[in-house]
Design a protein around this motif. Structure first.
Motif, PDB file in Angstrom:
ATOM      1  N   ILE A 129       0.820  -1.191  -0.112  1.00  0.00           N
ATOM      2  CA  ILE A 129      -0.038   0.134   0.026  1.00  0.00           C
ATOM      3  C   ILE A 129       0.995   1.320   0.002  1.00  0.00           C
ATOM      4  O   ILE A 129       1.892   1.531   0.808  1.00  0.00           O
ATOM      5  CB  ILE A 129      -0.830  -0.036   1.167  1.00  0.00           C
ATOM      6  CG1 ILE A 129      -2.006  -1.283   1.093  1.00  0.00           C
ATOM      7  CG2 ILE A 129      -1.705   1.190   1.349  1.00  0.00           C
ATOM      8  CD1 ILE A 129      -2.579  -1.230   2.566  1.00  0.00           C
ATOM      9  N   ASP A 130       0.323   2.281  -1.081  1.00  0.00           N
ATOM     10  CA  ASP A 130       1.280   3.283  -0.827  1.00  0.00           C
ATOM     11  C   ASP A 130       0.511   4.443  -0.202  1.00  0.00           C
ATOM     12  O   ASP A 130      -0.312   4.352   0.071  1.00  0.00           O
ATOM     13  CB  ASP A 130       1.618   3.895  -2.591  1.00  0.00           C
ATOM     14  CG  ASP A 130       2.425   2.843  -3.263  1.00  0.00           C
ATOM     15  OD1 ASP A 130       3.271   2.040  -2.670  1.00  0.00           O
ATOM     16  OD2 ASP A 130       2.247   2.861  -4.548  1.00  0.00           O
ATOM     17  N   ASN A 136      -6.205   8.768  -0.952  1.00  0.00           N
ATOM     18  CA  ASN A 136      -7.232   8.581  -1.746  1.00  0.00           C
ATOM     19  C   ASN A 136      -8.403   7.961  -1.254  1.00  0.00           C
ATOM     20  O   ASN A 136      -9.636   8.098  -1.681  1.00  0.00           O
ATOM     21  CB  ASN A 136      -6.959   7.968  -2.967  1.00  0.00           C
ATOM     22  CG  ASN A 136      -6.144   8.512  -4.141  1.00  0.00           C
ATOM     23  OD1 ASN A 136      -5.973   9.736  -3.991  1.00  0.00           O
ATOM     24  ND2 ASN A 136      -5.336   7.672  -4.928  1.00  0.00           N
ATOM     25  N   LEU A 137      -8.159   7.559   0.105  1.00  0.00           N
ATOM     26  CA  LEU A 137      -9.593   6.761   0.916  1.00  0.00           C
ATOM     27  C   LEU A 137     -10.059   8.060   1.444  1.00  0.00           C
ATOM     28  O   LEU A 137      -9.700   9.074   1.854  1.00  0.00           O
ATOM     29  CB  LEU A 137      -8.865   5.987   1.951  1.00  0.00           C
ATOM     30  CG  LEU A 137      -8.433   4.762   1.609  1.00  0.00           C
ATOM     31  CD1 LEU A 137      -7.903   3.772   2.638  1.00  0.00           C
ATOM     32  CD2 LEU A 137      -9.015   3.728   0.688  1.00  0.00           C
ATOM     33  N   ASP A 138     -11.488   7.855   1.044  1.00  0.00           N
ATOM     34  CA  ASP A 138     -12.378   8.905   1.772  1.00  0.00           C
ATOM     35  C   ASP A 138     -13.097   8.553   2.902  1.00  0.00           C
ATOM     36  O   ASP A 138     -14.378   7.679   2.220  1.00  0.00           O
ATOM     37  CB  ASP A 138     -13.082   9.540   0.585  1.00  0.00           C
ATOM     38  CG  ASP A 138     -13.860  10.739   1.009  1.00  0.00           C
ATOM     39  OD1 ASP A 138     -13.636  11.459   2.109  1.00  0.00           O
ATOM     40  OD2 ASP A 138     -14.635  11.282   0.235  1.00  0.00           O
ATOM     41  N   PHE A 139     -12.920   8.473   4.020  1.00  0.00           N
ATOM     42  CA  PHE A 139     -13.783   7.893   5.013  1.00  0.00           C
ATOM     43  C   PHE A 139     -15.167   8.824   5.157  1.00  0.00           C
ATOM     44  O   PHE A 139     -15.953   8.317   5.772  1.00  0.00           O
ATOM     45  CB  PHE A 139     -13.037   7.684   6.465  1.00  0.00           C
ATOM     46  CG  PHE A 139     -11.833   6.768   6.227  1.00  0.00           C
ATOM     47  CD1 PHE A 139     -12.293   5.537   6.106  1.00  0.00           C
ATOM     48  CD2 PHE A 139     -10.476   7.070   6.104  1.00  0.00           C
ATOM     49  CE1 PHE A 139     -11.306   4.544   6.210  1.00  0.00           C
ATOM     50  CE2 PHE A 139      -9.737   6.256   6.164  1.00  0.00           C
ATOM     51  CZ  PHE A 139      -9.953   4.780   6.155  1.00  0.00           C
ATOM     52  N   ASP A 140     -15.033  10.005   4.978  1.00  0.00           N
ATOM     53  CA  ASP A 140     -16.333  10.848   5.330  1.00  0.00           C
ATOM     54  C   ASP A 140     -17.465  10.401   4.378  1.00  0.00           C
ATOM     55  O   ASP A 140     -18.523  10.586   4.732  1.00  0.00           O
ATOM     56  CB  ASP A 140     -15.977  12.378   4.875  1.00  0.00           C
ATOM     57  CG  ASP A 140     -15.043  12.735   5.669  1.00  0.00           C
ATOM     58  OD1 ASP A 140     -14.790  12.321   6.840  1.00  0.00           O
ATOM     59  OD2 ASP A 140     -14.317  13.834   5.564  1.00  0.00           O
ATOM     60  N   THR A 141     -17.398   9.857   3.167  1.00  0.00           N
ATOM     61  CA  THR A 141     -18.303   9.525   2.475  1.00  0.00           C
ATOM     62  C   THR A 141     -18.723   8.153   2.738  1.00  0.00           C
ATOM     63  O   THR A 141     -19.878   7.777   2.335  1.00  0.00           O
ATOM     64  CB  THR A 141     -17.788   9.385   0.809  1.00  0.00           C
ATOM     65  OG1 THR A 141     -16.957   8.500   0.730  1.00  0.00           O
ATOM     66  CG2 THR A 141     -17.353  10.770   0.347  1.00  0.00           C
ATOM     67  N   GLN A 142     -17.878   7.406   3.388  1.00  0.00           N
ATOM     68  CA  GLN A 142     -18.441   6.209   3.899  1.00  0.00           C
ATOM     69  C   GLN A 142     -19.024   6.311   4.956  1.00  0.00           C
ATOM     70  O   GLN A 142     -19.039   7.090   6.164  1.00  0.00           O
ATOM     71  CB  GLN A 142     -17.348   5.290   4.245  1.00  0.00           C
ATOM     72  CG  GLN A 142     -16.275   4.885   3.155  1.00  0.00           C
ATOM     73  CD  GLN A 142     -16.559   4.041   2.145  1.00  0.00           C
ATOM     74  OE1 GLN A 142     -17.598   3.070   2.437  1.00  0.00           O
ATOM     75  NE2 GLN A 142     -16.191   4.138   0.913  1.00  0.00           N
TER      76      GLN A 142
END
Length: 166
Positions: A129-130, A136-142
């Motif tokens: 994992i870079d 790029n992970l967006d936890f707010d939309t999840q």
């Protein structure tokens, strides 16, 4: 005179098969068969037979002319045509689908990993994992519901470890 084609009541005379053998042998005894043989072999015929056959076989030592059924130049043409057809068939019938990792079903990959066929620990997985992937992970939309998080924690965490800690 009337000809009958089918004779339904054909009968043999009485005692025909009982006396058949006796009548046959009496007929054979009456016949006069020749007592001598009809053919004679000359003297020393078989002594010279092998030599005469070998002499007839070795008539000439000249090599015979061999005419081939197929000319070599036609064989070359046929091989070139076959090669062109094979190459053309392979070029025009190539599949456009990529048969690589993308074609695999995700379920097959999941079952492969869950069955323990992929022996990687947490450190080896994180090495793939870079930083860009994490950014790029967006936890707010999840959106995770509290009930879903609670179910996940109850299923995956050992409660004895949590309660015994000081």
């Amino acid at each position: 005179m009337k000809k009958e084609k089918n004779i339904p009541d054909f009968k043999t005379p009485k005692g025909y098969f009982e006396t058949f053998e006796e009548r046959l042998f009496s007929k054979i005894a009456e016949e006069k068969f020749p007592k001598s043989r009809g053919f004679k072999v000359p003297k020393n015929y078989f002594d010279k037979f092998e030599e005469s056959v070998i002499g007839k076989l070795n008539v000439s030592e000249k090599p015979t002319k061999v005419i081939p059924l197929f000319s070599r130049k036609y064989f070359g043409y046929a091989a070139a045509i076959a090669a062109c057809l094979l190459i053309g068939f392979n070029i025009f019938n190539q599949k456009t689908d990529n048969s690589n990792l993308d074609a695999l079903q995700l379920a097959a990959i999941d079952t492969y990993i869950e069955e323990g066929n992929l022996n990687l620990d947490l450190y080896e997985v994180t090495s793939f994992i870079d930083d860009e992937d994490i950014a790029n992970l967006d936890f707010d939309t999840q959106q995770f519901t509290d009930a879903a998080l609670e179910d996940y924690l109850l299923e995956n965490l050992d409660t004895e470890i949590i309660t015994n800690e000081k």
